[in-house]
Motif scaffolding. Structure first.
Motif, PDB file in Angstrom:
ATOM      1  N   ASP A  62       0.857  -1.159  -0.005  1.00 49.06           N
ATOM      2  CA  ASP A  62       0.179   0.001  -0.085  1.00 49.06           C
ATOM      3  C   ASP A  62       0.843   1.202   0.092  1.00 49.06           C
ATOM      4  N   PHE A  63       1.979   1.254   0.774  1.00 46.17           N
ATOM      5  CA  PHE A  63       2.862   2.338   0.778  1.00 46.17           C
ATOM      6  C   PHE A  63       3.637   2.577  -0.491  1.00 46.17           C
ATOM      7  N   MET A  64       3.894   1.701  -1.122  1.00 45.80           N
ATOM      8  CA  MET A  64       4.482   1.712  -2.355  1.00 45.80           C
ATOM      9  C   MET A  64       3.680   2.293  -3.629  1.00 45.80           C
ATOM     10  N   GLY A  65       2.442   2.197  -3.325  1.00 42.08           N
ATOM     11  CA  GLY A  65       1.386   2.316  -4.302  1.00 42.08           C
ATOM     12  C   GLY A  65       0.498   1.275  -5.103  1.00 42.08           C
TER      13      GLY A  65
ATOM     14  N   ARG B 274      18.190   5.379  -1.341  1.00 42.39           N
ATOM     15  CA  ARG B 274      17.194   6.577  -1.032  1.00 42.39           C
ATOM     16  C   ARG B 274      15.467   5.779  -1.185  1.00 42.39           C
ATOM     17  N   GLY B 275      15.466   4.743  -1.676  1.00 40.76           N
ATOM     18  CA  GLY B 275      14.405   3.864  -1.586  1.00 40.76           C
ATOM     19  C   GLY B 275      14.049   3.536  -0.144  1.00 40.76           C
ATOM     20  N   ALA B 276      15.223   2.996   0.706  1.00 44.99           N
ATOM     21  CA  ALA B 276      15.165   2.484   1.834  1.00 44.99           C
ATOM     22  C   ALA B 276      15.013   3.701   2.603  1.00 44.99           C
ATOM     23  N   VAL B 277      15.163   4.833   2.515  1.00 48.44           N
ATOM     24  CA  VAL B 277      14.894   6.056   3.321  1.00 48.44           C
ATOM     25  C   VAL B 277      13.532   6.290   3.198  1.00 48.44           C
ATOM     26  N   LEU B 278      12.977   6.308   2.156  1.00 48.63           N
ATOM     27  CA  LEU B 278      11.375   6.549   1.800  1.00 48.63           C
ATOM     28  C   LEU B 278      10.633   5.582   2.631  1.00 48.63           C
ATOM     29  N   THR B 279      10.998   4.396   2.653  1.00 50.74           N
ATOM     30  CA  THR B 279      10.348   3.161   3.322  1.00 50.74           C
ATOM     31  C   THR B 279      10.562   3.489   4.656  1.00 50.74           C
ATOM     32  N   ALA B 280      11.416   4.016   5.392  1.00 57.40           N
ATOM     33  CA  ALA B 280      11.829   4.322   6.842  1.00 57.40           C
ATOM     34  C   ALA B 280      10.810   5.355   7.202  1.00 57.40           C
ATOM     35  N   MET B 281      10.700   6.237   6.271  1.00 57.48           N
ATOM     36  CA  MET B 281      10.276   7.515   6.701  1.00 57.48           C
ATOM     37  C   MET B 281       8.739   7.265   6.869  1.00 57.48           C
ATOM     38  N   ALA B 282       8.230   6.517   5.794  1.00 54.98           N
ATOM     39  CA  ALA B 282       6.706   5.879   5.996  1.00 54.98           C
ATOM     40  C   ALA B 282       6.359   5.072   7.109  1.00 54.98           C
ATOM     41  N   LEU B 283       7.199   4.079   7.457  1.00 56.71           N
ATOM     42  CA  LEU B 283       7.292   3.194   8.450  1.00 56.71           C
ATOM     43  C   LEU B 283       7.198   4.206   9.995  1.00 56.71           C
ATOM     44  N   ALA B 284       8.366   4.860  10.005  1.00 53.88           N
ATOM     45  CA  ALA B 284       8.476   5.626  11.406  1.00 53.88           C
ATOM     46  C   ALA B 284       7.092   6.544  11.668  1.00 53.88           C
ATOM     47  N   ASP B 285       6.604   7.216  10.534  1.00 50.28           N
ATOM     48  CA  ASP B 285       5.422   8.057  10.665  1.00 50.28           C
ATOM     49  C   ASP B 285       4.372   7.168  11.059  1.00 50.28           C
ATOM     50  N   ALA B 286       4.117   5.888  10.521  1.00 47.15           N
ATOM     51  CA  ALA B 286       3.141   4.996  10.991  1.00 47.15           C
ATOM     52  C   ALA B 286       3.137   4.606  12.385  1.00 47.15           C
ATOM     53  N   LEU B 287       4.498   4.199  12.740  1.00 48.63           N
ATOM     54  CA  LEU B 287       4.656   3.818  14.031  1.00 48.63           C
ATOM     55  C   LEU B 287       4.309   4.879  15.175  1.00 48.63           C
ATOM     56  N   LEU B 288       4.785   6.128  14.781  1.00 55.59           N
ATOM     57  CA  LEU B 288       4.554   7.048  15.865  1.00 55.59           C
ATOM     58  C   LEU B 288       3.339   7.860  15.845  1.00 55.59           C
TER      59      LEU B 288
END
Length: 472
Positions: free
Chosen positions: A418-421, A447-461
């Motif tokens: 879902d995050f990836m589109g 860069r893709g790893a950072v984008l993934t981690a941004m989305a996960l971190a925002d969802a976790l918190l």
């Protein structure tokens, strides 16, 4: 991952971390993005009234710092995520939660106590398990930096002082080791009787003198460490090793014991930038699981526990008592499991078998850390350059199984697809400019790893950030 292109995997895992950039100023950060307080909707993304991450100057500064930590001081930063459901490749995706359960209650409460200065909560520990994407310590490096920027830096956490693979890496330490070590893990040719593989599910052993391993600090968290703790196997007929910090007098660790059991050697230090080196001394086996490095400061510690080629079954062939002892010693407040991709790329994939393996793994975590919060990461879109549709078809079953078992275990699930589109997103990631994924259609770029981690971190918190916080 075991069926991915070796060259692409080596490129993904071998990339050296740039030196960290200084922390960004929050003075010019944008004003907070207003968000509606969460409402509960069992079995659906939480909270539905907040379709985008919550943002404050402090949060945006932490995001910027974490991006620069992984991508480099001069890298072009990724923008904030688009709202959930936006027609983009890389959007906000809230956690999916089981009915009547708050899977992150313990983790959120621990962060609140940590920030409030509670004496019973000097650390919040996060354990992240997975395969090569996790072992590369890229998206986990972002998550570590982001959490530490917001809640304090408790140290680098668990790291192996011996390379599991030639490209083994950690964002906070440079790892160097000799070639005299043997890798032990379930499913490998060197799998050993008893399954004594420890916390990460992989152990390194040597039975001759002169096998060496070393950790040299390279990142900001490693430059304030005040304790090293070596995790090793105590065993009948175990060998000796020399353990040296900087230029101090070496300590001799004798790993002999009456039975197979976890062994620990803790070294207290003045806070600083310390180098750790070990060397085997005789022809008896020394088996090393890893080193835990922590700081005296209150804060978050994130252990990266990825193993190249791993699947959920990795830990099931290991001695549960030893693994449980290690897990309880680490006392996680949150554990994250990122499995499923390697299973889907297995031509012999069996849905019933995977269901049983993942169910048993979750049961082991439940027995070892019953109070910890848990999150499963369902795999995103993957494929193959030749267009073979079979892995993608198997991924559908993997995601369904993970969603069902996460709900049964009381864990949250984060849906990377879902995050990836959605389906087909990987092709857009591979051909993005600059690319977000590699040409193997499996591994992300940094860069893709950072984008993934941004989305996960925002969802976790998200839920934590929207909840009223006590004054500090």
């Amino acid at each position: 991952m075991r069926l991915c292109l070796a060259a692409a995997l080596a490129l993904a895992a071998c990339r050296l971390e740039p030196e960290p950039a200084p922390a960004p100023s929050t003075a010019a950060a944008p004003t907070p993005t207003p968000s509606t307080p969460p409402t509960s909707s069992p079995g659906s993304p939480l909270p539905p009234a907040a379709p985008r991450p919550f943002t404050t100057p402090e949060i945006r500064a932490a995001r910027e710092l974490a991006q620069r930590r992984v991508l480099g001081a001069d890298a072009e930063l990724l923008p904030d995520l688009e709202p959930a459901g936006a027609a983009v490749r890389g959007r906000f995706s809230p956690l999916v939660v089981p009915p009547g359960v708050d899977p992150l209650a313990h983790f959120s409460a621990a962060l609140t106590r940590l920030r409030a200065g509670a004496t019973d909560q000097p650390r919040v520990r996060v354990l992240v398990y997975g395969a090569s994407g996790t072992a590369a310590d890229l998206w986990t490096a972002y998550l570590r930096t982001y959490l530490q920027a917001r809640f304090g830096d408790g140290g680098p956490g668990f790291v192996s002082p011996v390379r599991h693979r030639p490209w083994s890496r950690h964002s906070e330490y440079t790892i160097t080791s000799s070639k005299r070590w043997t890798r032990h893990q379930s499913g490998a040719k060197t799998a050993s009787p008893g399954g004594y593989y420890g916390l990460a599910g992989v152990a390194m052993a040597a039975d001759r003198p002169g096998a060496t391993g070393e950790l040299a600090p390279r990142g900001p968290s490693s430059r304030g460490v005040d304790t090293f703790e070596l995790l090793y196997l105590e065993q009948p007929g175990g060998g000796r090793l020399s353990l040296q910090v900087d230029d101090m007098r070496p300590e001799i660790v004798d790993t002999r014991g009456p039975a197979f059991a976890p062994g620990y050697r803790r070294i207290a230090l003045a806070p600083g930038s310390h180098r750790l080196a070990l060397r085997t001394l005789d022809r008896r086996e020394v088996r090393v699981f890893g080193v835990v490095a922590e700081r005296p400061d209150r804060g978050v510690v994130l252990d990266t526990l990825g193993v190249d080629g791993a699947a959920a079954a990795l830990h099931l062939g290991a001695d549960e008592a030893l693994w449980t002892a290690h897990l309880r010693r680490r006392a996680p407040d949150l554990y994250i499991l990122a499995y499923g991709t390697n299973e889907a790329f297995d031509r012999d994939f069996d849905a019933a078998r995977f269901t049983g393996q993942l169910r048993e793994l979750l049961a082991r975590f439940g027995r070892a850390a019953p109070d910890a919060s848990c999150v499963l990461l369902a795999p995103g879109d993957h494929g193959r350059p030749d267009g073979d549709p079979e892995p993608a078809r198997r991924l559908v079953a993997v995601r369904r199984i993970e969603r069902e078992l996460a709900a049964q275990a009381g864990c949250a699930l984060w849906d990377a697809l879902d995050f990836m589109g959605g389906e087909g997103a990987m092709d857009a990631w591979v051909h993005a400019e600059p690319p977000l994924a590699r040409a193997d259609y499996v591994h992300t770029t940094s860069r893709g790893a950072v984008l993934t981690a941004m989305a996960l971190a925002d969802a976790l918190l998200l839920h934590h950030d929207l909840a009223p916080q006590p004054a500090r």
